[in-house]
Design a protein around this motif. Structure first.
Motif, short mmCIF file in Angstrom:
data_model
loop_
_atom_site.label_atom_id
_atom_site.label_comp_id
_atom_site.label_asym_id
_atom_site.label_seq_id
_atom_site.Cartn_x
_atom_site.Cartn_y
_atom_site.Cartn_z
N UNK A 1 -35.98 -20.51 -95.75
CA UNK A 1 -35.76 -20.62 -94.17
C UNK A 1 -35.85 -21.91 -92.96
N UNK A 2 -36.17 -22.73 -93.97
CA UNK A 2 -35.38 -24.35 -92.79
C UNK A 2 -34.25 -24.76 -92.90
N UNK A 3 -33.63 -23.78 -93.77
CA UNK A 3 -32.32 -24.84 -94.56
C UNK A 3 -31.50 -23.30 -93.06
N UNK A 4 -31.64 -22.81 -93.30
CA UNK A 4 -31.88 -21.33 -91.96
C UNK A 4 -31.48 -22.03 -90.51
N UNK A 5 -33.02 -22.30 -90.32
CA UNK A 5 -32.97 -23.08 -88.39
C UNK A 5 -32.04 -24.29 -88.66
N UNK A 6 -31.74 -25.08 -89.63
CA UNK A 6 -31.39 -26.40 -89.76
C UNK A 6 -29.53 -25.85 -89.36
N UNK A 7 -29.09 -24.30 -90.29
CA UNK A 7 -27.34 -24.75 -89.92
C UNK A 7 -27.08 -23.41 -88.95
N UNK A 8 -28.14 -22.68 -88.57
CA UNK A 8 -28.16 -21.33 -87.96
C UNK A 8 -27.29 -22.14 -86.65
N UNK A 9 -26.38 -20.72 -86.31
CA UNK A 9 -26.08 -21.07 -84.46
C UNK A 9 -27.33 -21.14 -83.68
N UNK A 10 -27.12 -22.01 -82.30
CA UNK A 10 -28.38 -21.89 -81.63
C UNK A 10 -28.36 -20.74 -81.08
N UNK A 11 -27.58 -19.58 -80.64
CA UNK A 11 -27.51 -18.43 -80.14
C UNK A 11 -28.87 -17.49 -80.87
N UNK A 12 -28.66 -17.91 -81.82
CA UNK A 12 -29.51 -17.18 -83.15
C UNK A 12 -30.52 -17.60 -83.52
N UNK A 13 -30.68 -18.96 -83.29
CA UNK A 13 -32.42 -19.00 -82.96
C UNK A 13 -33.14 -18.83 -82.05
N UNK A 14 -32.38 -18.49 -80.68
CA UNK A 14 -33.04 -18.45 -79.58
C UNK A 14 -33.12 -16.97 -79.28
N UNK A 15 -32.13 -16.00 -80.18
CA UNK A 15 -32.85 -14.64 -80.13
C UNK A 15 -34.27 -14.67 -81.08
N UNK A 16 -34.22 -15.25 -82.48
CA UNK A 16 -35.15 -15.24 -83.00
C UNK A 16 -36.65 -16.12 -82.07
N UNK A 17 -36.34 -16.66 -81.20
CA UNK A 17 -37.48 -16.63 -80.50
C UNK A 17 -37.75 -15.64 -79.82
N UNK A 18 -36.35 -15.31 -79.23
CA UNK A 18 -36.70 -14.11 -77.79
C UNK A 18 -38.22 -13.03 -78.95
N UNK A 19 -36.77 -12.94 -80.46
CA UNK A 19 -37.86 -11.19 -80.93
C UNK A 19 -39.87 -11.83 -81.23
N UNK A 20 -40.03 -13.14 -81.74
CA UNK A 20 -41.30 -13.34 -81.29
C UNK A 20 -41.82 -13.67 -80.43
N UNK A 21 -41.29 -13.49 -79.02
CA UNK A 21 -42.39 -13.27 -77.89
C UNK A 21 -42.54 -11.78 -78.17
#
Length: 266
Positions: A1-21
């Protein structure tokens, strides 16, 4: 998961945060402000308009240089800002998830915390700096600066002197910080930012107010911490026990606190 966070596009990570909310995976905070979200078993994301680049840089520095035997600091994995709203960028700080409970969650029920905090503060003071303010530059934030920010980035102690003396001018007082070395100060040691880990270590969270300042700034910040009275008193005693402020130090603390309300007028 750490590698994914380092490499993923910002929009995908923002979507993950929205999903966590949406799934109510909120560790702390409230909607519309700063929130800490559980992204995975090992990673949390701190996000909100108040999550600034200077916080990420200072936390990275603390993680790298503070002794892990004295204090834990969550490792920063990635930081970026979303500028979809140019007038109000939102910061996303992805970091290691450390298991434990904050002192606020424990209802201050750890008897030896003041003495252990003294050791943590001594460790912070071991790290020197060259320029006042957050690591890498930026405007200092927090209650010492009036309405949450100094509105000015300091390039030297002379700049900080000038800023403070302008606010002390109506009282006919002056301060001179030039003889003081700069050390790392946390400046927000409230109970929600101090965690007792499952391994029974102290972990420091919430690095948004931290930076390099004269040692007595930690005393001044503790004097105006917004927390339960008994904890605030224990915190102040612990810091004073390590700092052993001289008469001149205490005078500077008093002047900092006098300049604080004046900052709101500028």
């Amino acid at each position: 998961m750490e590698l994914s966070v380092r490499l993923s596009p910002q929009r995908r990570l923002i979507h993950q945060c929205d999903k966590a909310k949406a799934q109510c995976n909120v560790v702390s905070g409230h909607d519309g402000g700063t929130q800490v979200l559980r992204i995975s078993d090992s990673i949390v994301a701190k996000c909100g308009p108040g999550v600034r680049p200077s916080e990420a840089a200072t936390q990275k520095h603390a993680y790298r240089y503070l002794s892990c035997r004295a204090v834990r600091v969550p490792e920063v994995i990635r930081y970026f800002q979303d500028h979809s709203d140019a007038s109000r960028p939102v910061g996303y700080l992805f970091m290691e998830y450390i298991t434990g409970k904050t002192l606020a969650d424990l209802d201050f029920g750890v008897d030896d915390v003041p003495s252990r905090l003294a050791g943590v503060i001594a460790e912070l003071r071991r790290l020197p700096g060259d320029v006042p303010g957050p690591v890498g530059g930026g405007v200092p934030h927090g209650p010492l600066w009036g309405d949450d920010a100094s509105t000015e980035e300091f390039g030297s102690l002379e700049d900080l002197n000038r800023w403070l003396n302008k606010r002390l001018e109506p009282a006919g007082r002056t301060i001179d910080l030039r003889s003081y070395p700069l050390v790392l100060c946390h400046l927000d040691l409230c109970s929600r930012n101090i965690m007792i880990t499952e391994g029974d270590m102290i972990c420091l969270l919430g690095w948004g107010h931290a930076g390099f300042f004269p040692r007595f700034f930690e005393i001044a910040a503790a004097s105006c911490v917004d927390d339960e009275a008994a904890y605030a008193q224990d915190l102040l005693r612990a810091i004073q026990g390590v700092a052993k402020p001289t008469e001149k130090d205490q005078e500077c603390v008093d002047l900092l606190l006098k300049a604080r309300p004046a900052s709101s007028r500028y």
